[in-house]
Scaffold this motif. Sequence first.
Motif, PDB file in Angstrom:
ATOM      1  N   GLN A  85       0.882  -1.176   0.000  1.00  0.00           N
ATOM      2  CA  GLN A  85       0.000   0.000   0.000  1.00  0.00           C
ATOM      3  C   GLN A  85       0.915   1.219   0.000  1.00  0.00           C
ATOM      4  O   GLN A  85       2.027   1.152   0.539  1.00  0.00           O
ATOM      5  N   LEU A  87       1.348   5.768   0.139  1.00  0.00           N
ATOM      6  CA  LEU A  87       0.758   7.056   0.501  1.00  0.00           C
ATOM      7  C   LEU A  87       0.519   7.869  -0.767  1.00  0.00           C
ATOM      8  O   LEU A  87       1.321   7.812  -1.701  1.00  0.00           O
ATOM      9  N   GLY A 113       8.578   0.720   1.804  1.00  0.00           N
ATOM     10  CA  GLY A 113       7.440   0.221   1.008  1.00  0.00           C
ATOM     11  C   GLY A 113       7.734   0.332  -0.478  1.00  0.00           C
ATOM     12  O   GLY A 113       8.748  -0.170  -0.966  1.00  0.00           O
ATOM     13  N   SER A 114       6.865   1.042  -1.213  1.00  0.00           N
ATOM     14  CA  SER A 114       7.036   1.197  -2.670  1.00  0.00           C
ATOM     15  C   SER A 114       7.744   2.502  -3.022  1.00  0.00           C
ATOM     16  O   SER A 114       7.885   2.835  -4.202  1.00  0.00           O
ATOM     17  N   GLY A 115       8.127   3.271  -1.999  1.00  0.00           N
ATOM     18  CA  GLY A 115       8.922   4.483  -2.249  1.00  0.00           C
ATOM     19  C   GLY A 115       8.107   5.691  -2.684  1.00  0.00           C
ATOM     20  O   GLY A 115       8.675   6.680  -3.151  1.00  0.00           O
ATOM     21  N   LEU A 117       6.223   7.903  -0.802  1.00  0.00           N
ATOM     22  CA  LEU A 117       6.556   9.053   0.041  1.00  0.00           C
ATOM     23  C   LEU A 117       8.034   9.412  -0.100  1.00  0.00           C
ATOM     24  O   LEU A 117       8.391  10.599  -0.125  1.00  0.00           O
ATOM     25  N   VAL A 134      14.311   2.940   6.155  1.00  0.00           N
ATOM     26  CA  VAL A 134      14.541   1.593   6.700  1.00  0.00           C
ATOM     27  C   VAL A 134      13.403   0.669   6.275  1.00  0.00           C
ATOM     28  O   VAL A 134      12.223   0.974   6.492  1.00  0.00           O
TER      29      VAL A 134
HETATM   30  C1  SAM Z   1       2.598   0.473   3.882  1.00  0.00           C
HETATM   31  S1  SAM Z   1       4.256   0.163   3.440  1.00  0.00           S
HETATM   32  C2  SAM Z   1       4.962   1.778   3.361  1.00  0.00           C
HETATM   33  C3  SAM Z   1       4.555   2.506   2.123  1.00  0.00           C
HETATM   34  C4  SAM Z   1       5.326   3.787   1.894  1.00  0.00           C
HETATM   35  N1  SAM Z   1       5.032   4.775   2.898  1.00  0.00           N
HETATM   36  C5  SAM Z   1       5.010   4.352   0.500  1.00  0.00           C
HETATM   37  O1  SAM Z   1       4.459   5.479   0.419  1.00  0.00           O
HETATM   38  O2  SAM Z   1       5.289   3.705  -0.505  1.00  0.00           O
HETATM   39  C6  SAM Z   1       4.922  -0.445   4.956  1.00  0.00           C
HETATM   40  C7  SAM Z   1       6.305  -1.033   4.765  1.00  0.00           C
HETATM   41  O3  SAM Z   1       6.897  -1.125   6.052  1.00  0.00           O
HETATM   42  C8  SAM Z   1       7.687  -2.300   6.103  1.00  0.00           C
HETATM   43  N2  SAM Z   1       7.836  -2.625   7.526  1.00  0.00           N
HETATM   44  C9  SAM Z   1       6.872  -3.058   8.374  1.00  0.00           C
HETATM   45  N3  SAM Z   1       7.368  -3.217   9.612  1.00  0.00           N
HETATM   46  C10 SAM Z   1       8.685  -2.884   9.539  1.00  0.00           C
HETATM   47  C11 SAM Z   1       9.735  -2.845  10.501  1.00  0.00           C
HETATM   48  N4  SAM Z   1       9.524  -3.215  11.774  1.00  0.00           N
HETATM   49  N5  SAM Z   1      10.964  -2.452  10.098  1.00  0.00           N
HETATM   50  C12 SAM Z   1      11.175  -2.092   8.811  1.00  0.00           C
HETATM   51  N6  SAM Z   1      10.221  -2.106   7.855  1.00  0.00           N
HETATM   52  C13 SAM Z   1       8.986  -2.494   8.215  1.00  0.00           C
HETATM   53  C14 SAM Z   1       6.900  -3.304   5.277  1.00  0.00           C
HETATM   54  O4  SAM Z   1       7.725  -4.335   4.793  1.00  0.00           O
HETATM   55  C15 SAM Z   1       6.321  -2.431   4.174  1.00  0.00           C
HETATM   56  O5  SAM Z   1       7.129  -2.452   3.032  1.00  0.00           O
END
Ligand code: SAM
Length: 307
Positions: A85, A87, A113-115, A117, A134
């Motif tokens: 998912q 933002l 995530g997908s980069g 943001l 991270v």
């Molecule tokens: C919803 S996505 C983020 C999307 C991002 N904000 C974007 O706009 O593309 C959440 C990401 O957080 C990672 N994630 C979840 N828990 C984590 C943790 N404890 N440490 C590092 N990454 C984590 C997941 O693998 C996932 O890729």
Amino acid sequence: MSFVEYKDIIQNGDTAIVFLGHDSMFAIKVQQGGATQTKYGAIKHSTDLIGKRYGSRITCSKGGWVYILHPTPELWTVTLPHRTQILYSTDISMIIMMLELKPGSIVCESGTGSGSLSHAIIRTIAPTGQLYTVEFHKQRADKAKEEFHEHKVDHLVTVKTQDVCKEGFGVTNIADAVFLDIPSPWEAVKYAKSALKIEGGRICSFSPCIEQVQRTCLAMTEQGFNDISTFEILLRVHDVRTVSLQLPDFGTGDKNSLDKPADTVSQSKGKCCTDSQQGTIQFKSGAPVKEMAGHTGYLTFATKYLS
Ligand SMILES: C[S@@+](CC[C@H](N)C(=O)[O-])C[C@H]1O[C@@H](n2cnc3c(N)ncnc32)[C@H](O)[C@@H]1O
């Protein structure tokens, strides 16, 4: 082509946006000898794209046309390949403003995530800032690194493959702002605090559920954050359309007298016209669209003061 600098001419290796309409666009990698199929026919990269100006209207093989746009973080958000998912610009714009990001800012983010943001943050903090992002999912972290390199912004971002809730951001007392988009942000709040500068900074956490928000607010309070506030950002779009209304018939029998009020409006404001033959009045009206995007998540912001 770089996501932080505009250039005029399309070159081999660029990421470009094929724009068919506001609801229909996609990203391509421009390649010598390559071709892209669209509903209007094929685009040949060597002859149709390379050497042309960004913004050009390109005629496809079946005679229809598309525009080729220079990429921006906003266009990337609506065209990127989803691994998670993401933002969208409504939340992103609030995050950038409320975290007070600007050229030169140092920012920590998790997860990558997908980069979506990440690209917006990078464009804002360029040319001298740094994003530490991270992501514990290795393939996602590797794909993000590859895209940052292709988009020529890799000098502005450091990708770390680790669990932010166990190992933090890998930096101490250097960040102006921290952003969290993970399922259990409350577990990362103490690492956010240690990543922020001694003199303080801002934090934001995005969570879809209010129970996540409650636990995060509690963790922020325990860690000594101040000014904690949570927002839900909803974008309300209005359509402008022409409305036709039947003229009222008060039964006087004098049709001309009914036209008078509307004609008066027409002359004084120029926004309204009548069609006395049809007995209707027409005007432009703005109204909210019937369906709109609803809840995405809650944004919780807080400040670390000088301690
Ligand atoms: C919803 S996505 C983020 C999307 C991002 N904000 C974007 O706009 O593309 C959440 C990401 O957080 C990672 N994630 C979840 N828990 C984590 C943790 N404890 N440490 C590092 N990454 C984590 C997941 O693998 C996932 O890729």
